[in-house]
Design an enzyme around this catalytic site. Sequence first.
Site, PDB file in Angstrom:
ATOM      1  CG  ASN A   1      39.445 -10.926  12.291  1.00  0.00           C
ATOM      2  OD1 ASN A   1      40.516 -11.527  12.334  1.00  0.00           O
ATOM      3  ND2 ASN A   1      38.714 -10.850  11.192  1.00  0.00           N
TER       4      ASN A   1
ATOM      5  CG  HIS B   1      45.995 -10.988  15.426  1.00  0.00           C
ATOM      6  ND1 HIS B   1      45.728 -10.304  14.254  1.00  0.00           N
ATOM      7  CD2 HIS B   1      44.977 -11.879  15.590  1.00  0.00           C
ATOM      8  CE1 HIS B   1      44.601 -10.766  13.730  1.00  0.00           C
ATOM      9  NE2 HIS B   1      44.127 -11.718  14.526  1.00  0.00           N
ATOM     10  CB  CYS B   2      43.088  -7.804  19.421  1.00  0.00           C
ATOM     11  SG  CYS B   2      41.719  -7.882  20.592  1.00  0.00           S
ATOM     12  CE  LYS B   3      44.344 -16.105  18.212  1.00  0.00           C
ATOM     13  NZ  LYS B   3      44.501 -17.522  18.642  1.00  0.00           N
TER      14      LYS B   3
END
Length: 347
Positions: A146, A141-143
């Site tokens: 998002n 999950h790439c913050k």
Amino acid sequence: MPFLKDAVTLVKEPQQLPSIPLSWFPSSVFAAFNVTLLLFLSGLFFGFPCRWLVQNGEWAFPAITGPLFILTFFSLVSLNFSDPGILHRGSTKEDPMTVHVVRVNQRAFRLEWCPKCLFHRPPRTYHCPWCNICVEDFDHHCKWVNNCIGHRNFRLFMLLVLSLCLYSGALLVTCLTFLFRTRHLPFSLDKGMAILVAVPAAGFLIPLFLLLLIQALSVSRAESSYESKCRYHPEYNPFDQGFAKNWYLAMFAPLGPNYMSEVVCLQRPVGTAWIQEKTKPSPPRRPKHCRPGPPGPQHQPRRVPGKGPPGSGEAAALQEMRRLPASVEKSPGGPRQPTAEPAAGDP
């Protein structure tokens, strides 16, 4: 309860990430801030040091940094709204206790039940606690954007990392060239903006290059970032098909159907083949209120007239007569109708 033969290894998927009850608003604001930061630094670059170089006949720098900015901005915005490979949610009619097994290159995988999405997850599919979805070929999950990185947007993520590396390097080289060309001139606003752009460009360049290197190694081994972190395949990776084939499947092979647009089969036509094994329901469980009796002779309940055990009584006798084979007797006038043979003890 053993389900497959002992020769086939049954693999259980790694433990899921913990559920994180965070609101979507802070992460969305952070992703929007990253897009704004890219536009702000690019505006300072093209408005001050790059403008001075163009006015002095240096057209090579904007010719290189311009297309890189367009590519970086396009990939960043597209990755924010891309589909990572979200799978449809199941229904309450599915049995979570049913065992589903698929085999990939002689390695058996037991499909884990997702209590949030209510279906048995295919291999390499995991539930993201931040997005609350199951993603096919989940990588991480790439913050920064998002969004999850999975089967359908992994190529776009690699394009973003590569374009950011090239664009940051081009910004740093251009700003240093501008400062070197104007070293004999007094300090000006152009020099201040060049330093303001060069410092974050140099700070982002090294982490981005390391990230690109790590992702390239993961693609070469056919192993996602999540699987590498959990050490999912310590000895043998059944999804590894060689260096060239791994890069082809990850970057150039057809993506297959979009599961969010229509309900389709989970079997992909391209990639590692999945062989569905025979589905076997889980063994029935004894109710909690029914406990086995002590060893030895058990107490038999007293029989009550008219209430015998199942399979006794007049109805059972009639069923027994109906199950008896019928015989056909021949007579001079033709065949007679079938008659049931009398039971023992009948006159």
